[in-house]
Motif scaffolding. Structure first.
Motif, PDB file in Angstrom:
ATOM      1  N   TYR A  31      28.041-122.024 -69.381  1.00 20.64           N
ATOM      2  CA  TYR A  31      27.624-121.560 -68.053  1.00 20.64           C
ATOM      3  C   TYR A  31      28.820-121.364 -67.125  1.00 20.64           C
ATOM      4  N   THR A  32      29.803-122.265 -67.229  1.00 21.98           N
ATOM      5  CA  THR A  32      30.988-122.185 -66.373  1.00 21.98           C
ATOM      6  C   THR A  32      32.110-121.387 -67.023  1.00 21.98           C
ATOM      7  N   LYS A  33      31.827-120.767 -68.157  1.00 21.41           N
ATOM      8  CA  LYS A  33      32.818-119.980 -68.900  1.00 21.41           C
ATOM      9  C   LYS A  33      34.060-120.818 -69.209  1.00 21.41           C
ATOM     10  N   ASN A  78      35.316-123.314 -67.695  1.00 21.51           N
ATOM     11  CA  ASN A  78      36.086-123.776 -66.550  1.00 21.51           C
ATOM     12  C   ASN A  78      35.782-125.266 -66.348  1.00 21.51           C
ATOM     13  N   GLN A  79      36.723-126.110 -66.738  1.00 21.13           N
ATOM     14  CA  GLN A  79      36.498-127.553 -66.696  1.00 21.13           C
ATOM     15  C   GLN A  79      36.334-128.087 -65.271  1.00 21.13           C
ATOM     16  N   THR A  80      37.031-127.496 -64.334  1.00 22.23           N
ATOM     17  CA  THR A  80      36.899-127.940 -62.940  1.00 22.23           C
ATOM     18  C   THR A  80      35.491-127.670 -62.436  1.00 22.23           C
ATOM     19  N   LYS A  81      34.979-126.459 -62.668  1.00 19.51           N
ATOM     20  CA  LYS A  81      33.610-126.129 -62.261  1.00 19.51           C
ATOM     21  C   LYS A  81      32.601-126.989 -63.005  1.00 19.51           C
ATOM     22  N   ALA A  82      32.830-127.192 -64.289  1.00 16.42           N
ATOM     23  CA  ALA A  82      31.908-127.999 -65.095  1.00 16.42           C
ATOM     24  C   ALA A  82      31.868-129.437 -64.590  1.00 16.42           C
ATOM     25  N   SER A  83      33.018-130.000 -64.287  1.00 13.63           N
ATOM     26  CA  SER A  83      33.047-131.390 -63.813  1.00 13.63           C
ATOM     27  C   SER A  83      32.330-131.510 -62.470  1.00 13.63           C
ATOM     28  N   GLU A  84      32.497-130.513 -61.601  1.00 12.70           N
ATOM     29  CA  GLU A  84      31.804-130.525 -60.314  1.00 12.70           C
ATOM     30  C   GLU A  84      30.300-130.388 -60.516  1.00 12.70           C
ATOM     31  N   LEU A  85      29.899-129.472 -61.386  1.00 11.45           N
ATOM     32  CA  LEU A  85      28.484-129.249 -61.668  1.00 11.45           C
ATOM     33  C   LEU A  85      27.831-130.523 -62.203  1.00 11.45           C
ATOM     34  N   ARG A 128      37.066-134.937 -63.786  1.00  8.79           N
ATOM     35  CA  ARG A 128      37.539-133.976 -64.787  1.00  8.79           C
ATOM     36  C   ARG A 128      38.092-134.687 -66.024  1.00  8.79           C
TER      37      ARG A 128
END
Length: 95
Positions: A66-68, A70-77, A82
């Motif tokens: 879903y975040t393509k 992107n670990q930063t976006k994934a960790s926030e989601l 991180r």
């Protein structure tokens, strides 16, 4: 913009309510009930860890897609640090 978002959520919520999809909780309960029935009285241990690994792996796979990746976006989601996310991704062979 906020009105459009609210309208979209209301429409999606209405569709979900009319279909009555089982919740994640419902699916977990049904799966565990089925698992225990199949045991047929056999002893079992570490059910907690088994359930976590069965849920976490697809959770991380889906969120990373879903975040393509992107670990930063994934960790926030996910609401995770991180570093914790990276540790879990390595644990499940996703990194």
């Amino acid at each position: 913009m906020k009105e459009n978002t609210t309208a979209a959520f209301s429409k999606a919520e209405g569709l979900q309510n009319s279909v009555q999809q089982p919740t994640l909780r419902d699916n977990v309960q049904a799966s565990l009930s089925n698992y225990f029935k199949q045991l047929d009285g056999q002893p079992v241990t570490d059910v907690y860890q088994m359930v976590l690994s069965e849920v976490e792996a697809p959770l991380f796979e889906t969120v990373m897609a879903y975040t393509k990746d992107n670990q930063t976006k994934a960790s926030e989601l996910l609401g995770l640090n991180r570093g914790t996310l990276r540790k879990k991704l390595k644990q499940y062979g996703l990194l």
